[in-house]
Write a protein that holds these residues in place. Structure first.
Motif, mmCIF file in Angstrom:
data_model
loop_
_atom_site.group_PDB
_atom_site.id
_atom_site.type_symbol
_atom_site.label_atom_id
_atom_site.label_comp_id
_atom_site.label_asym_id
_atom_site.label_seq_id
_atom_site.Cartn_x
_atom_site.Cartn_y
_atom_site.Cartn_z
ATOM 1 N N GLU A 46 0.794 -1.237 0.000
ATOM 2 C CA GLU A 46 0.000 0.000 0.000
ATOM 3 C C GLU A 46 0.824 1.285 0.000
ATOM 4 O OE1 GLU A 46 -0.605 -2.268 2.613
ATOM 5 O OE2 GLU A 46 -2.356 -3.245 1.728
ATOM 6 N N VAL A 47 2.053 1.204 0.512
ATOM 7 C CA VAL A 47 2.775 2.462 0.767
ATOM 8 C C VAL A 47 4.296 2.238 0.788
ATOM 9 C CG1 VAL A 47 2.755 2.207 3.310
ATOM 10 C CG2 VAL A 47 2.751 4.503 2.327
ATOM 11 N N VAL A 48 5.022 3.336 0.499
ATOM 12 C CA VAL A 48 6.482 3.354 0.717
ATOM 13 C C VAL A 48 6.739 4.404 1.804
ATOM 14 C CG1 VAL A 48 8.727 3.919 -0.284
ATOM 15 C CG2 VAL A 48 7.022 2.680 -1.649
ATOM 16 N N LEU A 62 20.735 7.611 -3.233
ATOM 17 C CA LEU A 62 20.443 6.172 -3.102
ATOM 18 C C LEU A 62 18.972 5.953 -2.737
ATOM 19 C CD1 LEU A 62 21.337 3.177 -2.918
ATOM 20 C CD2 LEU A 62 21.829 3.596 -0.500
ATOM 21 N N MET A 63 18.486 6.726 -1.772
ATOM 22 C CA MET A 63 17.085 6.558 -1.361
ATOM 23 C C MET A 63 16.146 6.856 -2.527
ATOM 24 S SD MET A 63 16.894 5.520 1.698
ATOM 25 C CE MET A 63 18.452 4.737 1.990
ATOM 26 N N ALA A 64 16.466 7.914 -3.287
ATOM 27 C CA ALA A 64 15.625 8.271 -4.433
ATOM 28 C C ALA A 64 15.611 7.136 -5.455
ATOM 29 C CB ALA A 64 16.142 9.558 -5.073
ATOM 30 N N ALA A 65 16.779 6.534 -5.681
ATOM 31 C CA ALA A 65 16.861 5.433 -6.665
ATOM 32 C C ALA A 65 16.051 4.232 -6.182
ATOM 33 C CB ALA A 65 18.325 5.041 -6.865
ATOM 34 N N LEU A 66 16.125 3.945 -4.887
ATOM 35 C CA LEU A 66 15.369 2.808 -4.339
ATOM 36 C C LEU A 66 13.864 3.065 -4.433
ATOM 37 C CD1 LEU A 66 17.541 2.117 -1.150
ATOM 38 C CD2 LEU A 66 17.272 0.562 -3.090
ATOM 39 N N ILE A 67 13.458 4.311 -4.151
ATOM 40 C CA ILE A 67 12.023 4.647 -4.221
ATOM 41 C C ILE A 67 11.549 4.551 -5.669
ATOM 42 C CG2 ILE A 67 10.343 6.529 -3.922
ATOM 43 C CD1 ILE A 67 12.004 7.409 -1.463
ATOM 44 N N GLU A 68 12.372 5.054 -6.591
ATOM 45 C CA GLU A 68 11.998 4.997 -8.008
ATOM 46 C C GLU A 68 11.781 3.558 -8.450
ATOM 47 O OE1 GLU A 68 14.844 6.738 -10.623
ATOM 48 O OE2 GLU A 68 13.445 6.768 -12.308
ATOM 49 N N ASP A 69 12.688 2.717 -8.003
ATOM 50 C CA ASP A 69 12.598 1.298 -8.338
ATOM 51 C C ASP A 69 11.297 0.692 -7.795
ATOM 52 O OD1 ASP A 69 13.714 -0.959 -9.474
ATOM 53 O OD2 ASP A 69 14.437 -1.677 -7.512
ATOM 54 N N LEU A 70 10.965 1.034 -6.553
ATOM 55 C CA LEU A 70 9.744 0.502 -5.922
ATOM 56 C C LEU A 70 8.498 1.001 -6.654
ATOM 57 C CD1 LEU A 70 10.653 0.994 -2.135
ATOM 58 C CD2 LEU A 70 10.422 -1.197 -3.321
ATOM 59 N N LEU A 71 8.497 2.289 -7.003
ATOM 60 C CA LEU A 71 7.313 2.863 -7.655
ATOM 61 C C LEU A 71 7.154 2.340 -9.082
ATOM 62 C CD1 LEU A 71 7.345 6.547 -6.361
ATOM 63 C CD2 LEU A 71 6.259 4.538 -5.374
ATOM 64 N N ASN A 72 8.289 2.027 -9.723
ATOM 65 C CA ASN A 72 8.202 1.438 -11.066
ATOM 66 C C ASN A 72 7.529 0.073 -11.015
ATOM 67 O OD1 ASN A 72 9.315 3.562 -12.400
ATOM 68 N ND2 ASN A 72 11.418 2.762 -12.334
ATOM 69 N N LYS A 73 7.802 -0.650 -9.924
ATOM 70 C CA LYS A 73 7.193 -1.986 -9.779
ATOM 71 C C LYS A 73 5.717 -1.854 -9.423
ATOM 72 C CE LYS A 73 11.394 -4.277 -8.258
ATOM 73 N NZ LYS A 73 12.158 -4.514 -7.054
ATOM 74 N N CYS A 74 5.406 -0.886 -8.570
ATOM 75 C CA CYS A 74 4.033 -0.734 -8.106
ATOM 76 C C CYS A 74 3.832 0.707 -7.627
ATOM 77 C CB CYS A 74 3.775 -1.736 -6.952
ATOM 78 S SG CYS A 74 2.238 -1.467 -6.098
ATOM 79 N N LYS A 75 2.946 1.405 -8.295
ATOM 80 C CA LYS A 75 2.706 2.811 -7.949
ATOM 81 C C LYS A 75 2.028 2.886 -6.577
ATOM 82 C CE LYS A 75 2.501 7.189 -9.278
ATOM 83 N NZ LYS A 75 3.743 7.949 -9.189
ATOM 84 N N GLY A 162 -2.239 11.088 -3.529
ATOM 85 C CA GLY A 162 -2.469 9.664 -3.816
ATOM 86 C C GLY A 162 -2.540 8.793 -2.591
ATOM 87 N N ALA A 163 -2.491 9.412 -1.414
ATOM 88 C CA ALA A 163 -2.459 8.613 -0.186
ATOM 89 C C ALA A 163 -3.812 8.649 0.519
ATOM 90 C CB ALA A 163 -1.385 9.162 0.753
#
Lengths: 579, 111
Positions: A46-48, A62-75, A162-163
């Motif tokens: 449900e959330v990051v 690094l955190m931005a890259a990890l978040i981008e990766d997570l959001l690409n998998k699931c918004k 979106g939350a």
């Protein structure tokens, strides 16, 4: 799927959150410093959630890259929590572009007091002022844990960016428990948040499953941290008890601090218990602001220079005794001697400070960094020698003065006001006692002769004789004391230290004769101590060490230095008590 | 730290420049050992440009003193700065080593 219980939580890797299904955590653990906090990224379907983004460009990238990766998998919505609004926990997210992009789209959740401070760009509560950083107002989205006086419904729903977030206030009248809220991003509650002020008024702890994020509370009693703007002893003590209850009653396995390594819950409870005891001792400490940080930093260099010299002399004295014992066929004893002080560790610490100080002054950084670095080094030095063992061998005045320098600095950094232990004293008798102590060997000829029948006793006397050579041995001493000197108001211990430093200075320039005179006029009594050096050229522009000036001020006198021709003279003056 | 090595009247003189700390004292020890292994067993250390000596530096001095004590060996220090002299004096080291005010004084004394 395993919920990850009991597995060690490691840095820089995704792993399940123990006690919660479908939640994973990526801890970013840094070494302890005042530059940037740890960061913790948590993802669920449900959330990051990002807890404490930190203050380093590479960390936020690094955190931005990890978040981008997570959001690409699931918004999903992104929520940023601050355990408290100190700049080292968040500033980079608004200063560095990659993270700023996500930050604009993220929901920022901060305790009410911290949120208000961010929104008005409060440079004091955020510590931007003392760390020499600039802060502009930052809008927050959710104000957590408003206290009873602040209006807030029991259930708050937040719908934006979106939350869909529901916050439920947990009611308890038991003072053992901190103010608490539950936060859900879907059907289930994900986080419990607790108001745990003390380190700062807005400090919170966050619990997810068997993990507890505690911000900076573990450091709240440290010298240089206690007393910072917003710090409060009484609320800290209450919060420490509350956090221990949270850990015990929620089956917490791991405690994740704002700086440094992750703790098993049992270790954290021990640390919190010790911290609680320390916190009780921190009454009436001065506020640590940028002015005081500057004062402390100014002392740090002088103090470390003197500490460096004393520790080098003590180490050298032990090496000397060890060398002599080895010459006498006592290799075992020699080895024991060198083990009494961790010379290599001490050298390394002192050199590390020296390099840090040079870099610090070249880069014109703010004072608090230097003050804290000195505090950190001094803490380690205090643990690297045993006063009791050393005074059994080497001159106790060396060891005591080293110990005094270390504790004086820590006292200053902590913000304690040392007690004024001045009393009316007779200068001549204090000086006579100092001279006597520095002239007589700790182990006399009779002592050593009477010990010869017992080997252990003989070796002890021998080490004592080698290790404690009286400072004034081989010095021709001339005394000229005014017998009718008026009593002066003086801190006897600090004055004695000052006089020993002065005599050491004169012995250091190879003065073979030292003259000590006392006299007085209508307003002041003076002790003049002078020595003639044939070995060194004494510059007329030589400055007195600042440590001498500080000791003089604290003992109730003034001290000056004058070099003329080959003679160095220290004059120590006291105001005379008007009857 | 720069270490300059010169020879005079069968004496090896090592002149140092800077701080004799735990890192530079290892360099000094290597240089001294190299000289001793080459058979140069009359060693004088010139401290005129050394502003600081650490405990590690003092260890090197003692280690060298131990190596150079056979018949004909010499080991000494010269031109100590006031700061270094003070530390060595208060640590008790000035009674172990021969200390000279100048290179010349040592050279004459060792003839």
């Amino acid at each position: 799927m395993s919920d990850g219980s009991n597995k060690t939580i490691i840095s820089s890797a995704w792993q399940p959150v123990p006690g919660v299904s479908d939640a994973n955590i990526y801890p970013y653990i840094r070494k302890c410093d005042t530059i940037s906090s740890n960061s913790y990224l948590i993802e669920t379907p449900e959330v990051v959630c990002l807890i404490d983004p930190g203050n380093l460009p590479e960390q936020t990238i690094l955190m931005a890259a990890l978040i981008e990766d997570l959001l690409n998998k699931c918004k999903r919505p992104v929520v940023v929590f601050l355990t408290h609004a100190h700049v080292d926990h968040f500033l980079a997210v608004i200063q560095y572009t990659p993270m700023a992009a996500y930050f604009k789209e993220a929901v920022l959740a901060v305790q009410k007091t911290g949120a208000d401070a961010l929104e008005r760009g409060d440079k004091y509560l955020t510590q931007a002022d003392i760390l020499g950083l600039t802060i502009t107002p930052i809008k927050t989205d959710i104000k957590l844990l408003c206290d009873k006086k602040q209006k807030r419904t029991d259930i708050t729903c937040y719908e934006d960016k979106g939350a869909s977030i529901k916050i439920t206030k947990i009611k308890t009248d038991d003072p053992k428990y901190p103010l608490q809220e539950e936060i859900s991003f879907g059907k289930k509650n994900l986080f419990s948040v607790y108001h745990t002020p003390g380190h700062s008024p807005d400090s919170i702890c966050l619990r997810i499953g068997k993990l507890l994020f505690i911000g900076d509370v573990l450091f709240a009693a440290n010298p240089g941290i206690a007393g910072m703007y917003g710090w409060d002893q009484q609320t800290l003590i209450r919060s420490l008890a509350g956090i221990q209850n949270i850990i015990k009653e929620n089956d917490i396995e791991w405690v994740l601090p704002g700086h440094g390594r992750i703790y098993p819950a049992s270790d954290a409870v021990c640390a919190l218990e010790i911290l609680e005891q320390d916190a009780y001792k921190l009454e009436n400490i001065a506020e640590l602001n940028s002015n005081r940080a500057e004062e402390i930093a100014a002392c740090a260099d002088d103090c470390m220079e003197e500490i460096n010299e004393l520790f080098t002399i003590m180490s050298g004295r032990l090496r000397y005794v060890a060398y002599m014992m080895e010459e006498l066929g006592e290799s075992g004893m020699a080895e024991e001697m060198t083990g009494l002080i961790k010379s290599d560790v001490i050298d390394e610490l002192l050199e590390a400070f020296s390099s840090f100080s040079i870099q610090h002054h070249n880069s014109e950084k703010v004072s608090i960094h230097l003050a804290l670095k000195a505090g950190q080094v001094i803490g380690k030095l205090e643990r690297s020698f045993s006063k009791e063992s050393l005074t059994d061998i080497i001159d106790p005045t060396l060891v005591t003065r080293a110990q005094n320098l270390l504790s004086d600095y820590t006292t200053m950094l902590r913000g304690f006001c040392p007690p004024d232990n001045r009393s009316e004293c007779d200068l001549n008798s204090i000086l006579s006692k100092i001279i006597q102590d520095l002239s007589c060997p700790r182990c006399s000829d009779d002592d050593i002769l009477s010990s010869v029948d017992d080997e252990t006793s003989f070796i002890r006397m021998l080490t004592l004789r080698l290790g404690s050579q009286p400072l004034l041995t081989d010095i021709d001493l001339f005394k000229s004391f005014n017998p009718s000197l008026s009593p002066v108001l003086i801190n006897r211990d600090i004055f004695s230290d000052l006089i020993i430093y002065i005599l050491e200075d004169l012995v250091g320039i190879d003065a073979t004769g030292i003259t000590i005179k006392t006299w007085q006029n209508d307003t002041e009594a003076t002790v003049a101590i002078s020595g003639k050096s044939e070995s060194f050229v004494l510059s007329e522009e030589a400055l007195i060490k600042k440590v001498f000036l500080r000791l003089a001020a604290r003992s109730g006198c003034a001290v000056s230095l004058k070099n003329t021709d080959k003679i160095r003279t220290f004059a120590v003056s006291f105001p005379i008590q008007q009857k | 730290m720069d270490i300059t090595i010169t020879k005079q009247d069968n004496i090896t003189i090592l002149a140092m420049n800077g701080r004799l700390d735990s890192i530079t004292s290892a360099d000094l020890e290597n240089e001294i050992n190299r000289e001793i292994e080459s058979g140069n067993r009359r060693v004088l250390l010139n401290f005129s440009s050394v502003s600081y000596i650490s405990s590690g530096g003092m260890r090197v001095l003692l280690a060298t003193a131990k190596k150079l004590r056979t018949e004909g060996d010499r080991f000494g220090l010269c031109c100590l700065t006031a700061d270094v002299h003070k530390v060595l004096k208060l640590a008790g080291f000035t009674s172990i080593f021969s200390i000279y005010s100048s290179e010349g004084e040592a050279v004459v004394g060792w003839q």
